[in-house]
Motif scaffolding. Structure first.
Motif, PDB file in Angstrom:
ATOM      1  N   LEU A  78      31.758   1.256 -28.426  1.00  6.60           N
ATOM      2  CA  LEU A  78      31.103   0.533 -26.818  1.00  6.60           C
ATOM      3  C   LEU A  78      29.729   1.190 -26.693  1.00  6.60           C
ATOM      4  O   LEU A  78      29.945   2.475 -26.425  1.00  6.60           O
ATOM      5  CB  LEU A  78      31.994   0.449 -25.838  1.00  6.60           C
ATOM      6  N   THR A  79      28.550   0.588 -26.685  1.00  8.24           N
ATOM      7  CA  THR A  79      27.300   1.009 -26.427  1.00  8.24           C
ATOM      8  C   THR A  79      27.513   1.515 -24.929  1.00  8.24           C
ATOM      9  O   THR A  79      26.767   2.535 -24.416  1.00  8.24           O
ATOM     10  CB  THR A  79      26.293   0.176 -26.564  1.00  8.24           C
ATOM     11  N   HIS A  80      27.986   0.725 -23.934  1.00  6.50           N
ATOM     12  CA  HIS A  80      28.337   0.702 -22.780  1.00  6.50           C
ATOM     13  C   HIS A  80      29.779  -0.011 -22.306  1.00  6.50           C
ATOM     14  O   HIS A  80      30.125  -0.436 -23.161  1.00  6.50           O
ATOM     15  CB  HIS A  80      26.846   0.634 -21.835  1.00  6.50           C
ATOM     16  N   GLY A  81      29.938   0.306 -21.107  1.00  5.66           N
ATOM     17  CA  GLY A  81      31.248  -0.126 -20.417  1.00  5.66           C
ATOM     18  C   GLY A  81      31.130  -1.273 -19.605  1.00  5.66           C
ATOM     19  O   GLY A  81      32.085  -1.814 -18.835  1.00  5.66           O
ATOM     20  N   HIS A  82      30.269  -2.399 -19.490  1.00  4.74           N
ATOM     21  CA  HIS A  82      29.890  -3.514 -19.011  1.00  4.74           C
ATOM     22  C   HIS A  82      30.959  -4.421 -19.418  1.00  4.74           C
ATOM     23  O   HIS A  82      31.462  -4.654 -20.670  1.00  4.74           O
ATOM     24  CB  HIS A  82      28.497  -4.042 -18.950  1.00  4.74           C
ATOM     25  N   PHE A  83      31.404  -5.390 -18.618  1.00  2.00           N
ATOM     26  CA  PHE A  83      32.243  -6.318 -18.748  1.00  2.00           C
ATOM     27  C   PHE A  83      32.077  -7.256 -20.221  1.00  2.00           C
ATOM     28  O   PHE A  83      32.924  -7.804 -20.941  1.00  2.00           O
ATOM     29  CB  PHE A  83      32.365  -7.390 -17.650  1.00  2.00           C
ATOM     30  N   ASP A  84      30.794  -7.479 -20.524  1.00  2.00           N
ATOM     31  CA  ASP A  84      30.319  -8.259 -21.605  1.00  2.00           C
ATOM     32  C   ASP A  84      30.440  -7.607 -22.700  1.00  2.00           C
ATOM     33  O   ASP A  84      29.714  -8.196 -23.925  1.00  2.00           O
ATOM     34  CB  ASP A  84      29.186  -9.052 -21.155  1.00  2.00           C
ATOM     35  N   HIS A  85      30.536  -6.393 -22.715  1.00  2.00           N
ATOM     36  CA  HIS A  85      30.606  -5.392 -23.948  1.00  2.00           C
ATOM     37  C   HIS A  85      32.025  -4.890 -24.133  1.00  2.00           C
ATOM     38  O   HIS A  85      32.444  -4.369 -25.380  1.00  2.00           O
ATOM     39  CB  HIS A  85      29.511  -4.621 -23.978  1.00  2.00           C
ATOM     40  N   PRO A 113      35.456  -2.674 -15.750  1.00  3.59           N
ATOM     41  CA  PRO A 113      34.267  -3.120 -16.329  1.00  3.59           C
ATOM     42  C   PRO A 113      33.508  -3.774 -15.201  1.00  3.59           C
ATOM     43  O   PRO A 113      32.232  -4.380 -15.459  1.00  3.59           O
ATOM     44  CB  PRO A 113      34.537  -3.695 -17.345  1.00  3.59           C
ATOM     45  N   TYR A 114      33.835  -4.373 -14.156  1.00  5.32           N
ATOM     46  CA  TYR A 114      32.964  -4.998 -13.258  1.00  5.32           C
ATOM     47  C   TYR A 114      32.753  -3.802 -11.963  1.00  5.32           C
ATOM     48  O   TYR A 114      31.744  -4.453 -11.082  1.00  5.32           O
ATOM     49  CB  TYR A 114      33.858  -5.880 -12.605  1.00  5.32           C
ATOM     50  N   ARG A 115      32.984  -2.765 -12.066  1.00  2.00           N
ATOM     51  CA  ARG A 115      32.814  -1.844 -10.817  1.00  2.00           C
ATOM     52  C   ARG A 115      31.344  -0.926 -11.579  1.00  2.00           C
ATOM     53  O   ARG A 115      31.733   0.381 -11.681  1.00  2.00           O
ATOM     54  CB  ARG A 115      33.766  -0.792 -10.640  1.00  2.00           C
ATOM     55  N   TYR A 116      30.363  -1.507 -11.374  1.00  2.00           N
ATOM     56  CA  TYR A 116      29.329  -0.914 -12.089  1.00  2.00           C
ATOM     57  C   TYR A 116      27.984  -0.853 -11.098  1.00  2.00           C
ATOM     58  O   TYR A 116      27.820  -1.871  -9.958  1.00  2.00           O
ATOM     59  CB  TYR A 116      28.633  -1.469 -13.544  1.00  2.00           C
ATOM     60  N   ARG A 117      27.433   0.106 -11.067  1.00  2.00           N
ATOM     61  CA  ARG A 117      26.187   0.388 -10.335  1.00  2.00           C
ATOM     62  C   ARG A 117      25.098  -0.527 -10.640  1.00  2.00           C
ATOM     63  O   ARG A 117      24.632  -0.585 -11.921  1.00  2.00           O
ATOM     64  CB  ARG A 117      25.696   2.045 -10.344  1.00  2.00           C
ATOM     65  N   VAL A 171      22.567   7.778 -30.273  1.00  2.00           N
ATOM     66  CA  VAL A 171      21.513   7.953 -29.661  1.00  2.00           C
ATOM     67  C   VAL A 171      21.648   7.783 -28.163  1.00  2.00           C
ATOM     68  O   VAL A 171      21.994   6.597 -27.613  1.00  2.00           O
ATOM     69  CB  VAL A 171      20.230   7.100 -30.076  1.00  2.00           C
ATOM     70  N   PHE A 172      21.639   8.828 -27.240  1.00  2.19           N
ATOM     71  CA  PHE A 172      21.887   8.857 -25.800  1.00  2.19           C
ATOM     72  C   PHE A 172      20.627   7.995 -25.292  1.00  2.19           C
ATOM     73  O   PHE A 172      19.620   8.520 -25.204  1.00  2.19           O
ATOM     74  CB  PHE A 172      22.391  10.134 -25.290  1.00  2.19           C
ATOM     75  N   THR A 173      21.128   7.056 -24.316  1.00  5.95           N
ATOM     76  CA  THR A 173      19.940   6.060 -23.826  1.00  5.95           C
ATOM     77  C   THR A 173      20.376   5.547 -22.432  1.00  5.95           C
ATOM     78  O   THR A 173      20.505   4.503 -22.179  1.00  5.95           O
ATOM     79  CB  THR A 173      19.403   4.849 -24.625  1.00  5.95           C
ATOM     80  N   PRO A 174      20.501   6.706 -21.580  1.00  4.91           N
ATOM     81  CA  PRO A 174      21.359   6.259 -20.081  1.00  4.91           C
ATOM     82  C   PRO A 174      19.952   5.322 -19.427  1.00  4.91           C
ATOM     83  O   PRO A 174      18.775   5.528 -19.755  1.00  4.91           O
ATOM     84  CB  PRO A 174      21.486   7.543 -19.692  1.00  4.91           C
ATOM     85  N   GLY A 175      20.609   4.977 -18.422  1.00 10.57           N
ATOM     86  CA  GLY A 175      19.641   4.194 -17.419  1.00 10.57           C
ATOM     87  C   GLY A 175      20.164   2.542 -17.204  1.00 10.57           C
ATOM     88  O   GLY A 175      20.571   2.411 -15.938  1.00 10.57           O
ATOM     89  N   HIS A 176      20.397   1.848 -18.254  1.00 10.54           N
ATOM     90  CA  HIS A 176      21.306   0.742 -18.001  1.00 10.54           C
ATOM     91  C   HIS A 176      22.553   1.044 -17.389  1.00 10.54           C
ATOM     92  O   HIS A 176      22.939   0.349 -16.468  1.00 10.54           O
ATOM     93  CB  HIS A 176      21.406  -0.179 -19.313  1.00 10.54           C
ATOM     94  N   THR A 177      23.179   2.148 -18.010  1.00  5.88           N
ATOM     95  CA  THR A 177      24.577   2.527 -17.304  1.00  5.88           C
ATOM     96  C   THR A 177      24.077   3.983 -17.632  1.00  5.88           C
ATOM     97  O   THR A 177      23.506   4.395 -18.437  1.00  5.88           O
ATOM     98  CB  THR A 177      25.765   2.159 -18.116  1.00  5.88           C
ATOM     99  N   PHE A 178      25.032   5.045 -17.045  1.00  3.48           N
ATOM    100  CA  PHE A 178      24.736   6.233 -17.042  1.00  3.48           C
ATOM    101  C   PHE A 178      25.286   6.894 -18.276  1.00  3.48           C
ATOM    102  O   PHE A 178      24.888   8.197 -18.792  1.00  3.48           O
ATOM    103  CB  PHE A 178      25.232   7.080 -15.937  1.00  3.48           C
ATOM    104  N   GLY A 179      26.107   6.128 -19.130  1.00  7.26           N
ATOM    105  CA  GLY A 179      26.681   6.669 -20.360  1.00  7.26           C
ATOM    106  C   GLY A 179      26.036   5.832 -21.435  1.00  7.26           C
ATOM    107  O   GLY A 179      26.684   6.125 -22.729  1.00  7.26           O
ATOM    108  N   HIS A 180      25.389   4.985 -21.314  1.00  7.95           N
ATOM    109  CA  HIS A 180      24.893   4.206 -22.643  1.00  7.95           C
ATOM    110  C   HIS A 180      24.323   4.891 -23.654  1.00  7.95           C
ATOM    111  O   HIS A 180      23.570   5.913 -23.697  1.00  7.95           O
ATOM    112  CB  HIS A 180      23.547   3.274 -22.190  1.00  7.95           C
ATOM    113  N   CYS A 181      24.720   4.368 -25.151  1.00  9.45           N
ATOM    114  CA  CYS A 181      24.150   4.964 -25.989  1.00  9.45           C
ATOM    115  C   CYS A 181      23.929   4.010 -27.168  1.00  9.45           C
ATOM    116  O   CYS A 181      24.480   2.822 -27.081  1.00  9.45           O
ATOM    117  CB  CYS A 181      25.357   5.855 -26.719  1.00  9.45           C
ATOM    118  N   GLY A 182      22.891   4.222 -27.986  1.00 12.73           N
ATOM    119  CA  GLY A 182      22.317   3.456 -29.009  1.00 12.73           C
ATOM    120  C   GLY A 182      23.321   3.883 -30.206  1.00 12.73           C
ATOM    121  O   GLY A 182      23.444   5.093 -30.300  1.00 12.73           O
TER     122      GLY A 182
END
Length: 263
Positions: A78-85, A113-117, A171-182
């Motif tokens: 998972l690149t990140h934990g949002h509901f659509d991924h 996955p719905y409890r996101y900032r 490749v660590f790419t935070p911002g969209h979520t704080f644990g986002h990775c490419g």
């Protein structure tokens, strides 16, 4: 320049479509304007991102079309934990025993996955950007309101190569979520960007290289800074979480995204 792709009526509705070998060994499954990627090495394969609950049947059909077996799926990243991924991840764990990998910064989000900032309410965006209605309604039809989180996960490192088919490098790419990775595929000069850089923002319906709007982004200034990590890969092809592949190199995509800025 990055080509403009003419979409069929079915594609505009968000119907599932498989694009075999967008680059060697990488296949794109798009469902409801959201991309999953199958990284294939012989009989074994890795799934990057897990879309929606209703993506399960299209995923099985895609595997069959590619002569792959579901039992040979070695892992879901998972690149990140949002509901659509996260959509089919819990089901894959239950039915196939597949390990799921996510960065520690998104472990809780993947479970919930719905409890996101986010910076702004998502509900105002379709009013400001009417083109967002089509992708957002497609997501709802794909099960976006009924995603189960996944709690049984292994943590991704902040960098380094994973021992999975495709040999992706984190490749660590935070911002969209704080644990986002490419994920960088070095041999193919390709970066799977997740939602750190997309070519279609489902919250605005606007195409082109950009970060995702504040309706779903936790920290836009940090997301813009993470574009440096994308540029530093020198990738020739970018495969985003939403939208068409970017074929004109990482530097041009980053320049375009910076020009757009935040919404």
């Amino acid at each position: 320049m990055n080509p403009v792709i003419a979409l069929t009526h079915e594609q505009r509705r968000g119907a599932p479509r498989l694009t075999p070998e967008v680059v060697p060994g990488v296949h794109r499954l798009e469902h409801a304007f959201t991309n999953c990627y199958l990284l294939v090495d012989g009989e074994n394969w890795t799934l990057v991102d897990a879309a929606f609950p209703n993506t399960w049947s299209p995923l099985i059909r895609a595997a069959h079309e590619l002569d792959l077996r579901m039992r040979d799926l070695q892992g879901i990243v998972l690149t990140h934990g949002h509901f659509d991924h996260v959509g089919v991840a819990a089901r894959a764990v239950e039915e196939l025993g597949v390990p799921v990998f996510v960065h520690a910064g998104d472990r809780t989000l993947a479970a919930h996955p719905y409890r996101y900032r986010r910076e702004h309410s998502p509900f105002v965006y379709p009013l400001l950007y009417p083109r967002a209605f089509v992708p957002l309604i497609s997501m709802v039809r794909a099960g976006a309101l009924h995603v189960r989180g996944v709690e049984e996960v292994s943590e991704l490192p902040g960098s380094g190569m994973l021992d999975l088919p495709g040999r992706p490098e984190v490749v660590f790419t935070p911002g969209h979520t704080f644990g986002h990775c490419g994920l960088l595929l070095r041999e193919q000069e390709t970066l799977l960007t997740g939602d750190a850089l997309v070519t279609l923002d489902p919250y605005t319906g606007i195409a082109g290289a950009q970060i995702v709007a504040g309706a779903a982004t936790a920290h836009s200034p940090l997301a813009l800074r993470s574009l440096d990590a994308i540029s530093a890969t020198g990738a020739r092809v970018l495969l985003p979480g939403h939208g068409e592949p970017w074929l004109d190199g990482a530097e041009s995509a980053v320049a375009a995204a910076r020009a757009v800025g935040r919404r």
